[in-house]
Design an enzyme around this catalytic site. Structure first.
Site, PDB file in Angstrom:
ATOM      1  CE1 TYR A  65       3.183   8.591  -1.015  1.00  0.00           C
ATOM      2  CE2 TYR A  65       2.591  10.890  -0.636  1.00  0.00           C
ATOM      3  CZ  TYR A  65       2.222   9.599  -0.965  1.00  0.00           C
ATOM      4  OH  TYR A  65       0.905   9.324  -1.245  1.00  0.00           O
ATOM      5  CE  LYS A  97       2.304   8.628  -4.370  1.00  0.00           C
ATOM      6  NZ  LYS A  97       1.787   7.454  -5.097  1.00  0.00           N
TER       7      LYS A  97
HETATM    8  P1  NAP Z   1      -2.852   1.579   1.441  1.00  0.00           P
HETATM    9  O1  NAP Z   1      -4.218   1.492   2.003  1.00  0.00           O
HETATM   10  O2  NAP Z   1      -1.680   1.583   2.346  1.00  0.00           O
HETATM   11  O3  NAP Z   1      -2.707   0.397   0.356  1.00  0.00           O
HETATM   12  C1  NAP Z   1      -1.502   0.238  -0.314  1.00  0.00           C
HETATM   13  C2  NAP Z   1      -1.664  -0.789  -1.402  1.00  0.00           C
HETATM   14  O4  NAP Z   1      -0.423  -0.886  -2.117  1.00  0.00           O
HETATM   15  C3  NAP Z   1      -1.945  -2.193  -0.872  1.00  0.00           C
HETATM   16  O5  NAP Z   1      -2.775  -2.852  -1.789  1.00  0.00           O
HETATM   17  C4  NAP Z   1      -0.560  -2.834  -0.843  1.00  0.00           C
HETATM   18  O6  NAP Z   1      -0.594  -4.257  -0.939  1.00  0.00           O
HETATM   19  C5  NAP Z   1       0.048  -2.241  -2.077  1.00  0.00           C
HETATM   20  N1  NAP Z   1       1.503  -2.213  -2.065  1.00  0.00           N
HETATM   21  C6  NAP Z   1       2.335  -1.726  -1.107  1.00  0.00           C
HETATM   22  N2  NAP Z   1       3.621  -1.916  -1.448  1.00  0.00           N
HETATM   23  C7  NAP Z   1       3.607  -2.539  -2.653  1.00  0.00           C
HETATM   24  C8  NAP Z   1       4.610  -3.034  -3.506  1.00  0.00           C
HETATM   25  N3  NAP Z   1       5.908  -2.922  -3.223  1.00  0.00           N
HETATM   26  N4  NAP Z   1       4.227  -3.637  -4.657  1.00  0.00           N
HETATM   27  C9  NAP Z   1       2.933  -3.788  -4.973  1.00  0.00           C
HETATM   28  N5  NAP Z   1       1.923  -3.345  -4.204  1.00  0.00           N
HETATM   29  C10 NAP Z   1       2.264  -2.733  -3.048  1.00  0.00           C
HETATM   30  O7  NAP Z   1      -2.664   2.905   0.543  1.00  0.00           O
HETATM   31  P2  NAP Z   1      -3.753   3.936  -0.046  1.00  0.00           P
HETATM   32  O8  NAP Z   1      -3.953   4.996   0.940  1.00  0.00           O
HETATM   33  O9  NAP Z   1      -4.897   3.204  -0.603  1.00  0.00           O
HETATM   34  O10 NAP Z   1      -2.890   4.563  -1.226  1.00  0.00           O
HETATM   35  C11 NAP Z   1      -2.999   4.144  -2.558  1.00  0.00           C
HETATM   36  C12 NAP Z   1      -2.226   5.128  -3.432  1.00  0.00           C
HETATM   37  O11 NAP Z   1      -2.760   6.439  -3.255  1.00  0.00           O
HETATM   38  C13 NAP Z   1      -0.742   5.229  -3.059  1.00  0.00           C
HETATM   39  O12 NAP Z   1       0.025   5.383  -4.222  1.00  0.00           O
HETATM   40  C14 NAP Z   1      -0.680   6.485  -2.230  1.00  0.00           C
HETATM   41  O13 NAP Z   1       0.578   7.075  -2.271  1.00  0.00           O
HETATM   42  C15 NAP Z   1      -1.737   7.336  -2.917  1.00  0.00           C
HETATM   43  N6  NAP Z   1      -2.267   8.406  -2.077  1.00  0.00           N
HETATM   44  C16 NAP Z   1      -2.913   8.106  -0.912  1.00  0.00           C
HETATM   45  C17 NAP Z   1      -3.408   9.157  -0.140  1.00  0.00           C
HETATM   46  C18 NAP Z   1      -4.149   8.918   1.149  1.00  0.00           C
HETATM   47  O14 NAP Z   1      -4.442   9.904   1.856  1.00  0.00           O
HETATM   48  N7  NAP Z   1      -4.475   7.688   1.512  1.00  0.00           N
HETATM   49  C19 NAP Z   1      -3.208  10.480  -0.542  1.00  0.00           C
HETATM   50  C20 NAP Z   1      -2.536  10.727  -1.724  1.00  0.00           C
HETATM   51  C21 NAP Z   1      -2.078   9.682  -2.493  1.00  0.00           C
HETATM   52  P3  NAP Z   1      -0.764  -5.185   0.406  1.00  0.00           P
HETATM   53  O15 NAP Z   1      -2.179  -4.958   0.888  1.00  0.00           O
HETATM   54  O16 NAP Z   1      -0.541  -6.577  -0.078  1.00  0.00           O
HETATM   55  O17 NAP Z   1       0.237  -4.706   1.394  1.00  0.00           O
END
Ligand code: NAP
Length: 246
Positions: free
Chosen positions: A154, A158
């Site tokens: 990851y 990133k």
């Molecule tokens: P999340 O709640 O797990 O949601 C993930 C989203 O990505 C969902 O809409 C999912 O679709 C979609 N997805 C997963 N695999 C995919 C694929 N192969 N192709 C297209 N779409 C896909 O994640 P989140 O926490 O909101 O994270 C969003 C972004 O922020 C990510 O890039 C993550 O790395 C980054 N981020 C998150 C955090 C955190 O603390 N949450 C921190 C730093 C960075 P489905 O609903 O259909 O499965």
């Protein structure tokens, strides 16, 4: 206001992507949202956006699939006629210590998070360049800035997104397209919901602002970067982490 603009947001069926999509919609943008499998969640986001008076459509698409992203991008352009804003947000984690991490888990995380961003940027860039004020926003992570135990895949993906961001910023600047990255810290979503309570408590203690962030904290910055007010900012990486990485 973003009225008249079309925003493509990947991974917008829930979490940070959903918050960004709805915030852009609140500011008047039509939204094309990408999801992996959760169609009902994606449709609910579209309905909420439409109730705000914009057009919204959801597309199932695995961001890691080059050809599928190409055909999905073509469908979006046929449906909306334009693409002004791209938010590469789709992401997954498959954590594990390096010594135990298998190749498939490394590849999958890089393919979705990093190559997914490349695929959408590659297939939509030509159209975003035709916008009077094109915007590409990549959702990276503080893991990509500092590394993180258990996240070799990851953190590498990133960090790669940051290199991609700076390169795209340089290549598309002459066409008035900006490209920036947001590096969230701990944000309350399904991705962090699975973490052990003790890990989240430790994280909170290490965050100067003493709270886990909300998806809306990230969305507010995305809206700013998409706006005219941010037209002179490009190639930047901005943390939304409550001070975690100070
Ligand atoms: P999340 O709640 O797990 O949601 C993930 C989203 O990505 C969902 O809409 C999912 O679709 C979609 N997805 C997963 N695999 C995919 C694929 N192969 N192709 C297209 N779409 C896909 O994640 P989140 O926490 O909101 O994270 C969003 C972004 O922020 C990510 O890039 C993550 O790395 C980054 N981020 C998150 C955090 C955190 O603390 N949450 C921190 C730093 C960075 P489905 O609903 O259909 O499965």
């Amino acid at each position: 206001m973003l009225t008249g603009k079309t925003a493509v947001i990947t991974g917008a069926s829930r979490g940070i992507g959903k918050a960004i999509a709805l915030a852009l919609a609140k500011n008047g943008a039509d939204i094309a949202i990408i999801f992996a499998g959760r169609e009902k969640d994606a449709e609910a986001v579209c309905q909420e956006a439409e109730s705000l008076g914009v057009n919204a459509k959801a597309y199932p698409c695995d961001a890691s699939d080059y050809t599928l992203v190409k055909t999905t991008s073509e469908r979006i352009l046929a449906d909306f006629g334009r693409a002004d804003i791209l938010v590469n947000n789709a992401g997954i984690i498959k954590d594990g210590l390096l010594l135990r991490m298998d190749e498939a888990d490394f590849d999958r995380v890089v393919n979705v998070n990093l190559k997914g961003a490349f695929h959408f940027t590659k297939h939509l860039a030509r159209h975003i360049m035709q916008s009077p004020a094109g915007r590409i926003i990549n959702i990276s992570s503080v893991s990509g800035l500092t590394g993180n135990i258990g996240q070799a895949n990851y953190a590498a993906a990133k960090a790669g997104m940051i290199g991609l961001t700076k390169t795209v910023a340089k290549e598309l600047a002459s066409r008035n397209v900006t490209c920036n990255a947001i590096a969230p810290g701990f944000i309350e979503t399904d991705m962090t919901a699975g973490m052990p309570a003790a890990t989240l408590e430790n994280a909170k203690a290490a965050i100067p602002l003493r709270r886990i962030g909300k998806a809306e904290d990230v969305a507010a910055l995305a809206v700013f970067l998409a706006s005219e007010a941010a037209s002179y900012i490009t190639g930047e990486v901005i943390r939304v982490d409550g001070g975690l990485c100070i």
